[in-house]
Write a protein that holds these residues in place. Structure first.
Motif, mmCIF file in Angstrom:
data_model
loop_
_atom_site.group_PDB
_atom_site.id
_atom_site.type_symbol
_atom_site.label_atom_id
_atom_site.label_comp_id
_atom_site.label_asym_id
_atom_site.label_seq_id
_atom_site.Cartn_x
_atom_site.Cartn_y
_atom_site.Cartn_z
ATOM 1 N N VAL A 143 0.856 -1.182 0.000
ATOM 2 C CA VAL A 143 0.000 0.000 0.000
ATOM 3 C C VAL A 143 0.897 1.238 0.000
ATOM 4 C CG1 VAL A 143 -1.750 1.299 1.281
ATOM 5 C CG2 VAL A 143 -1.871 -1.205 1.172
ATOM 6 N N GLY A 144 0.614 2.169 -0.894
ATOM 7 C CA GLY A 144 1.504 3.293 -1.118
ATOM 8 C C GLY A 144 1.395 4.405 -0.095
ATOM 9 N N LEU A 145 1.730 4.099 1.133
ATOM 10 C CA LEU A 145 1.820 5.099 2.192
ATOM 11 C C LEU A 145 3.277 5.559 2.323
ATOM 12 C CD1 LEU A 145 -0.463 3.377 4.834
ATOM 13 C CD2 LEU A 145 -0.951 5.539 3.668
ATOM 14 N N ASN A 168 -0.491 -0.146 -4.525
ATOM 15 C CA ASN A 168 -1.867 0.321 -4.428
ATOM 16 C C ASN A 168 -1.895 1.715 -3.821
ATOM 17 O OD1 ASN A 168 -3.346 -1.746 -5.529
ATOM 18 N ND2 ASN A 168 -4.118 -2.538 -3.584
ATOM 19 N N ALA A 169 -2.575 2.628 -4.467
ATOM 20 C CA ALA A 169 -2.783 3.941 -3.861
ATOM 21 C C ALA A 169 -3.558 3.762 -2.565
ATOM 22 C CB ALA A 169 -3.544 4.845 -4.810
ATOM 23 N N ALA A 170 -3.103 4.429 -1.505
ATOM 24 C CA ALA A 170 -3.763 4.319 -0.201
ATOM 25 C C ALA A 170 -5.111 5.035 -0.248
ATOM 26 C CB ALA A 170 -2.882 4.920 0.886
ATOM 27 N N GLU A 171 -6.120 4.392 0.314
ATOM 28 C CA GLU A 171 -7.455 4.976 0.312
ATOM 29 C C GLU A 171 -7.461 6.303 1.070
ATOM 30 O OE1 GLU A 171 -12.068 3.722 1.462
ATOM 31 O OE2 GLU A 171 -10.422 2.291 1.692
ATOM 32 N N GLY A 172 -7.995 7.315 0.439
ATOM 33 C CA GLY A 172 -8.083 8.628 1.065
ATOM 34 C C GLY A 172 -6.829 9.458 0.987
ATOM 35 N N GLU A 179 5.305 12.778 -5.280
ATOM 36 C CA GLU A 179 5.081 11.520 -4.567
ATOM 37 C C GLU A 179 4.715 10.409 -5.542
ATOM 38 O OE1 GLU A 179 3.336 12.977 -0.241
ATOM 39 O OE2 GLU A 179 2.013 12.967 -1.988
ATOM 40 N N ALA A 180 3.835 10.724 -6.484
ATOM 41 C CA ALA A 180 3.413 9.719 -7.453
ATOM 42 C C ALA A 180 4.594 9.224 -8.281
ATOM 43 C CB ALA A 180 2.332 10.289 -8.361
ATOM 44 N N ALA A 181 5.514 10.118 -8.583
ATOM 45 C CA ALA A 181 6.685 9.726 -9.377
ATOM 46 C C ALA A 181 7.542 8.712 -8.630
ATOM 47 C CB ALA A 181 7.511 10.958 -9.740
ATOM 48 N N ARG A 182 7.635 8.866 -7.306
ATOM 49 C CA ARG A 182 8.418 7.902 -6.518
ATOM 50 C C ARG A 182 7.815 6.502 -6.614
ATOM 51 N NH1 ARG A 182 7.910 11.918 -2.102
ATOM 52 N NH2 ARG A 182 9.619 13.414 -2.292
#
Length: 285
Positions: A143-145, A168-172, A179-182
């Protein structure tokens, strides 16, 4: 008929208590576990008898299934059936792996999630290496936290090269472009997870060649649309199978939007849609 079924029985308990999962702290009483086992065995009996269809099955329990013996036994059993194309399950991989010796590795696959803070990193990585050595098909994800980034980077370095690492993009959680690039540097498909997909009125395979089934055999087009199509065990669902547009405004879960015909993900994951393994091996950013 070629049919994909997403099965989710009454099991809700998990051996982890991830703070980002609303179901992780549930515990099933013995009676509930017996009911879940009976439901799973009924579903397996149906699948075994459905020799007129070519089936692909994904088990998506709210809890962790593979710590329960009946899930391990059932998956191994189903994997050996000639009319089963794929048998896969979502798992935290906390179970032992010796049961896989009884399964057909050409049919069985695992969708594995690493949860930092819930299990030692080396233990999880060791299980992944056991799967690879046994020739089991599997993907691994996180999860992408922000607090998971270091572990995800380490996984990408230390997992076998052929294993796909998904994020997985973290919910919320809203991601800046930086950040998305990382995350995209680790998983080139992360942009599909970053934002919900507009789905209202768009064609989707769910309800036609893909359906969701619960422990009582109630058939729905997917986990996220509550309307019923009929029942698996009396066959009433079959007359309701047909192409139809999505009734929801957006779809934000991979097990839902992967089936949207407006997205190219059936080509991206050709041969590995259920276990989330892209065609053609590892992806490059």
């Amino acid at each position: 008929m070629e049919l994909t079924l997403l099965y989710r029985g009454p099991l809700a308990s998990c051996d982890y208590d991830c703070p980002y999962c609303p179901f992780a702290k549930r515990r099933d009483a013995p009676a509930q576990l017996r009911h879940d086992r009976a439901c799973l065995e009924r579903f397996a009996d149906w699948a075994e008898a459905a020799t007129g269809d070519e089936l692909s099955l994904l088990f998506t329990p709210w809890g962790e299934g593979l710590v329960r013996s009946w899930y391990r036994t059932t998956l191994a059993r189903l994997s050996r059936l000639p009319h089963l194309r794929r048998v896969a399950i979502q798992t935290n991989l906390s179970c032992r792996t010796d049961w896989l010796a009884d399964a057909d590795p050409d049919t069985l696959a695992l969708w594995c999630t690493f949860h930092p803070g819930q299990t030692p990193y080396d233990r999880f990585l060791g299980k992944c290496r056991e799967l690879a050595e046994a020739g089991v098909r599997f993907s691994v994800g996180v999860v992408g936290l922000p607090e998971h980034l270091a572990a995800a980077r380490r996984l990408r370095t230390e997992l076998p090269e052929h294993v796909y690492l998904w994020i997985n993009a973290a919910e919320g959680h809203t991601y800046t472009d930086e950040e998305a690039a990382r995350w995209t540097a680790l998983d080139p498909l992360f942009p599909y997870s970053r934002h919900p997909h507009r789905s209202a009125g768009l064609p989707c395979r769910t309800g036609a060649s893909v359906v969701s089934v619960d422990g009582e055999g109630t058939v729905r087009r997917c986990h996220f649309v509550p309307g019923t199509l009929g029942n698996l065990y009396d066959g009433s669902y079959r007359t309701a199978l047909r192409p139809r547009p999505c009734p929801l405004a957006v779809c934000d879960c991979h097990i839902g939007y992967v089936h949207l015909e407006s997205l190219p993900l059936y080509d991206v994951f050709a041969g590995g849609v259920l276990e989330r393994i892209p065609a053609g091996g590892p992806l490059s950013p």
